[in-house]
Write an enzyme that holds these catalytic residues in place. Structure first.
Site, PDB file in Angstrom:
ATOM      1  N   TYR A 123     -22.755  21.289  73.902  1.00 22.77           N
ATOM      2  CA  TYR A 123     -23.286  21.583  72.569  1.00 22.77           C
ATOM      3  C   TYR A 123     -24.755  21.186  72.485  1.00 22.77           C
ATOM      4  O   TYR A 123     -25.190  20.277  73.171  1.00 22.77           O
ATOM      5  CB  TYR A 123     -22.494  20.825  71.499  1.00 22.77           C
ATOM      6  N   ALA A 150     -12.637  30.736  60.680  1.00 22.64           N
ATOM      7  CA  ALA A 150     -13.045  31.942  61.416  1.00 22.64           C
ATOM      8  C   ALA A 150     -14.555  32.078  61.490  1.00 22.64           C
ATOM      9  O   ALA A 150     -15.124  33.132  61.192  1.00 22.64           O
ATOM     10  CB  ALA A 150     -12.419  33.181  60.780  1.00 22.64           C
ATOM     11  N   GLY A 189     -16.769  30.963  59.634  1.00 24.01           N
ATOM     12  CA  GLY A 189     -17.414  31.112  58.338  1.00 24.01           C
ATOM     13  C   GLY A 189     -16.977  32.355  57.588  1.00 24.01           C
ATOM     14  O   GLY A 189     -17.255  32.495  56.398  1.00 24.01           O
ATOM     15  N   LEU A 190     -16.253  33.259  58.258  1.00 22.53           N
ATOM     16  CA  LEU A 190     -15.812  34.473  57.573  1.00 22.53           C
ATOM     17  C   LEU A 190     -14.867  34.138  56.417  1.00 22.53           C
ATOM     18  O   LEU A 190     -14.893  34.797  55.373  1.00 22.53           O
ATOM     19  CB  LEU A 190     -15.123  35.413  58.565  1.00 22.53           C
ATOM     20  N   GLY A 225     -15.962  33.430  52.706  1.00 21.23           N
ATOM     21  CA  GLY A 225     -16.273  34.527  51.812  1.00 21.23           C
ATOM     22  C   GLY A 225     -17.748  34.820  51.666  1.00 21.23           C
ATOM     23  O   GLY A 225     -18.137  35.708  50.903  1.00 21.23           O
TER      24      GLY A 225
END
Length: 332
Positions: free
Chosen positions: A55, A216, A218-219, A222
Site C-alpha cells: 500500500y 464495493a 464506494g459504489l 451512492g
C-alpha cells in the site's frame, strides 16, 4: 459510540466489530488526513487496523511501503492499544524474489514491514494473495518460523479460493505447523460469491472473516451515478488500481442495483452506506468488515451500521435482490 468486541475465530483474541483499512493512506489520503481518520476510528472504539506492505492502493514502485510508515508513526506511544495486521506477497522490488510467498521473500518482507511499522511484532500476518508457484509447505514453514520467532501472533490469508485454503489448513495440521486463523475476502451486496464455498469452510474450521470492499469500492455509498465517468481521486481512477475497480463494479447492472438499494435505504430511514454495511454485519460468518475512508466524515455512516439491526424481512429482501451476485446459484 463504542464499537463492541468479538472473538477472532477460534483464537482467544478479541477485536473490534469493525476494522479500519488503510490502503488509501499515502496517495489518495495524505498523512495529516490519515491521522485524523485513525483518531476518529480509535475514538469510536475501533482497535483493529489493517494494512499491507504494497500500500497505498494504486501506487507505484516509489510509493510501496508508505502506508505502513504512516501507520507506524501514528502508532508511536500507543501500539499496545491496537491489534495490527499487515500483508505480504505483493511486488516490493525489481528482483524476481521480491514478491510471492517463498521462504526468502516472506522472511525478508516481515522484517521490512516491522521496520516501517516501528514495532517488534504484528498481531496478524497475512498472505495478500495465493502464490501457486511456491509449494504450500514452503510457505507454511516460513510463516511458522515468523510466528515462533515472535514477529507475528497469528497468520491469515486474503484472496484465497476455498479449496486452496482447505488444502493449506490440512497441510498445516499434518505437518504440525502454525494454522491460518483468518481470511480476508472481497464481500458486499454486489459480490457474494464467497457465500457458496469459502464462508461455509470458514464456519466449519472456525476462521475469522475480515472482508474488504464491503461498500464495493464506494459504489454502495451512492455517490457514483450510472452514465457518469468515474470521479477523479476515487478508487475508480486511482493509478494502477483504477482498471480493476472499474472491471469489478462500473457497469449498468451494478448501478441499477444500487438505485434499487438506495430506495430501500430511504424506506428504512438510513443511508445506503449504513444499510450495505449492516447487511454484511448481519452474516454470522463475518467477524469484522474493513472500513475504508479518504476523509474522517466518511466513517460516520459506516460506524452507524453497528447499531442498525436489519429486520428478518429486510435482510431477506436484500438477499433476494442481490442473489445474482452469488454467481452460479440457481434462483430460489
Amino acid at each position: 459510540m463504542s464499537i463492541p468486541k468479538i472473538q477472532f475465530g477460534r483464537t482467544g483474541l478479541k477485536v473490534s466489530r469493525l476494522a479500519l483499512g488503510t490502503m488509501t493512506f499515502g496517495l489518495q489520503t495524505d498523512e495529516a488526513l490519515a491521522g485524523r481518520i485513525l483518531d476518529k476510528a480509535a475514538d469510536a472504539g475501533i482497535n483493529f487496523l489493517d494494512t499491507a506492505d504494497v500500500y497505498p492502493l494504486g501506487g507505484t514502485p516509489d510509493t510501496v511501503g508508505r502506508t505502513e510508515e504512516i501507520v507506524g508513526r501514528w502508532l508511536t506511544g500507543k501500539r499496545s492499544r491496537f491489534i495490527l495486521a499487515t500483508k505480504a506477497v505483493g511486488e516490493m522490488g525489481p528482483e524476481a524474489w521480491q514478491r510471492g510467498a517463498s521462504r526468502k521473500h516472506l522472511l525478508d518482507a516481515i522484517d521490512a514491514s516491522l521496520k516501517r511499522l516501528q514495532t517488534d511484532y504484528v498481531d496478524l500476518y497475512q498472505l495478500h494473495s495465493d502464490d501457486e508457484s511456491t509449494p504450500l509447505d514452503e510457505t507454511l514453514e516460513a510463516l511458522d518460523v515468523i510466528v515462533k520467532s515472535g514477529r507475528a501472533r497469528y497468520i491469515g490469508v486474503s484472496n484465497f479460493l476455498a479449496w486452496r485454503l482447505a488444502t493449506a489448513l490440512g497441510r498445516a495440521d499434518v505437518r504440525h505447523l502454525t494454522r491460518f486463523t483468518s481470511v480476508q475476502p472481497r464481500y458486499s451486496l454486489l459480490f457474494r460469491e464467497i457465500e457458496r464455498e469459502l464462508l461455509p469452510l470458514c464456519e466449519a474450521e472456525g476462521l475469522a472473516v475480515i472482508p474488504y470492499n464491503p461498500l464495493a469500492g464506494g459504489l454502495l455509498t451512492g455517490k457514483h451515478r450510472g452514465g457518469d465517468k468515474p470521479a477523479e481521486g476515487t478508487r475508480f481512477t486511482l493509478g494502477t488500481a483504477a482498471g480493476r475497480y472499474q472491471d469489478r463494479y462500473w457497469n449498468d447492472r451494478s448501478f441499477e442495483t444500487v438505485e434499487t438499494l438506495r430506495g430501500i435505504a430511504q424506506e428504512a430511514g438510513v443511508s445506503l452506506t449504513t444499510l450495505a454495511m449492516a447487511w454484511v454485519l448481519a452474516n454470522p460468518a463475518i467477524t469484522a468488515p474493513l472500513l475504508g475512508a479518504s476523509k474522517p466524515e466518511q466513517l460516520d455512516d459506516t460506524l452507524a451500521a453497528v447499531e442498525f439491526k436489519l429486520s428478518a424481512e429486510l435482510k431477506t429482501r436484500l438477499d433476494t435482490l442481490t442473489h445474482e451476485y452469488r454467481f452460479g446459484d440457481s434462483v430460489r
